[in-house]
Enzyme design. Structure first.
Site, PDB file in Angstrom:
ATOM      1  N   THR A  87      30.727  38.690  34.718  1.00  0.00           N
ATOM      2  CA  THR A  87      32.076  38.428  35.226  1.00  0.00           C
ATOM      3  C   THR A  87      32.106  38.926  36.662  1.00  0.00           C
ATOM      4  O   THR A  87      31.945  40.126  36.906  1.00  0.00           O
ATOM      5  CB  THR A  87      33.136  39.179  34.397  1.00  0.00           C
ATOM      6  OG1 THR A  87      32.983  38.813  33.026  1.00  0.00           O
ATOM      7  CG2 THR A  87      34.535  38.823  34.867  1.00  0.00           C
ATOM      8  N   LYS A 162      37.877  32.467  33.208  1.00  0.00           N
ATOM      9  CA  LYS A 162      37.750  33.818  32.638  1.00  0.00           C
ATOM     10  C   LYS A 162      38.852  34.746  33.154  1.00  0.00           C
ATOM     11  O   LYS A 162      39.515  35.437  32.385  1.00  0.00           O
ATOM     12  CB  LYS A 162      36.365  34.375  32.992  1.00  0.00           C
ATOM     13  CG  LYS A 162      36.158  35.851  32.750  1.00  0.00           C
ATOM     14  CD  LYS A 162      35.695  36.138  31.359  1.00  0.00           C
ATOM     15  CE  LYS A 162      35.646  37.653  31.101  1.00  0.00           C
ATOM     16  NZ  LYS A 162      35.318  37.959  29.725  1.00  0.00           N
ATOM     17  N   LYS A 237      38.836  45.847  35.492  1.00  0.00           N
ATOM     18  CA  LYS A 237      37.917  45.079  36.353  1.00  0.00           C
ATOM     19  C   LYS A 237      38.396  43.625  36.441  1.00  0.00           C
ATOM     20  O   LYS A 237      38.500  43.051  37.528  1.00  0.00           O
ATOM     21  CB  LYS A 237      36.501  45.129  35.774  1.00  0.00           C
ATOM     22  CG  LYS A 237      35.524  44.210  36.494  1.00  0.00           C
ATOM     23  CD  LYS A 237      34.167  44.085  35.827  1.00  0.00           C
ATOM     24  CE  LYS A 237      33.355  43.010  36.535  1.00  0.00           C
ATOM     25  NZ  LYS A 237      32.041  42.775  35.974  1.00  0.00           N
TER      26      LYS A 237
END
Ligand code: NAD
Length: 290
Positions: A87, A162, A237
């Site tokens: 990611t 995502k 994050k």
């Protein structure tokens, strides 16, 4: 297929192990983590990538991805595919894809959802950005490592999917937790709150499938002392990446911005580091309005 996996941490190691189990020839490289059984350990990322049909990277962030990509792209043969499953920020994903494409390689950004449990069980969901051809090349590997792979569009589309998904997840978890804490203070039993909301218009994945209140709903990290699951710092994050992308694209995301701020104080000042992201509930429980 000949596959290289670079980054053999919590996610990369079980993904590589599943590829070996399915009969692929897997070379691996990590700066510190050991290679799982059956993976041929290379002495550098470039050495692992040499001769591979697909190079999978599973790394902590975009800066590290850019550095590793600069090293492996010259070692890869034309037609091979660089598939990043980490990611990372959309900009890094697009920069690496452009570099790979210019070198005659296929490129995919293919971040995952499903966590360490999904990586181990081979049930991850992949969301991929890149060309049809690159997606078709890597699809058999996605089928080994996961249960679903969605081709979302061009370079960066996987990372976009995502971070948008996880922005919804972070915001919804906070809303669910603050509503439970308010219900407590109004004298409403948590089980009754669940019975109503899980079958009413306030329902969500965070309420119905991953309830942050212990002893309520299906088993979740709340029933295990809030051990992750999905750690609060990983949620932070992803929320930060969503805000970085929103800045770059001039998108107004007030709820995502507030969720990022709440998870920042939770992780950095309120003991949330190492806890599941649903531990927002005890945080709200312990607070008043001021
Ligand atoms: P991790 O920290 O366990 O693994 C990362 C690995 O990369 C480490 O072993 C590290 O030594 C290695 N590494 C760092 N720099 C390197 C370099 N230059 N060359 C080779 N190896 C290098 O992290 P993880 O939990 O496996 O997560 C990997 C990625 O997957 C992250 O981007 C994360 O956001 C994403 N992700 C994680 C989860 C999860 O639940 N853990 C879920 C979805 C997505």
């Amino acid at each position: 297929m000949k596959v290289a996996v670079i980054g053999l941490g919590n996610m990369g190691a079980p993904m590589a192990a599943n590829l070996v189990k399915a009969g692929h020839q897997v070379a691996g490289f990590d700066l510190v983590a050991p290679c799982p059984a059956g993976v041929t350990c290379a002495t550098s990322a470039a050495a692992a990538a040499t001769g591979a049909d697909v190079v999978i990277t599973m790394l902590p962030n975009g800066a590290i991805l850019r550095a590793v990509a600069a090293e492996v792209i010259p070692a890869m043969h034309p037609g091979a595919v660089l598939c990043d499953c980490s990611t990372v920020d959309v900009e890094s994903a697009r920069a690496v894809a452009a570099q790979a494409t210019a070198a005659g390689l296929g490129a995919l950004d293919a971040p995952v959802s499903g966590g360490v449990g999904g990586a181990t069980a081979g049930t991850l969901t992949f969301m991929a950005g890149g060309s049809e051809e690159a997606f078709a090349t890597v699809k058999p590997l996605f089928e080994v490592m996961g249960q679903k792979a969605v081709h979302c569009g061009g370079a960066g589309a996987g990372q976009a999917a995502k971070i948008c998904n996880n922005m919804i997840l972070g915001v919804t978890m906070i809303a669910t937790c603050e509503a439970f804490a308010l219900a407590d203070k109004l004298g409403l039993e948590r089980q009754k709150m669940f019975d109503v909301v899980s079958t009413s218009s306030g329902y969500s994945w965070t309420m119905n499938a991953y309830c942050p209140a212990p002893g309520i709903g299906p088993k979740s990290p709340a029933d295990n002392g809030y051990k992750p699951g999905f750690a609060a710092e990983l949620m932070l994050k992803d929320l930060r990446l969503s805000q970085q992308a929103a800045e770059a694209a001039d998108a107004d995301t007030p709820m995502g911005k507030l969720a990022a701020a709440l998870y920042t104080s939770f992780v950095e000042q309120e003991g949330g580091r190492g806890m599941d992201f649903s531990a927002m509930l005890p945080r709200f429980e312990a607070r008043g309005r001021g």
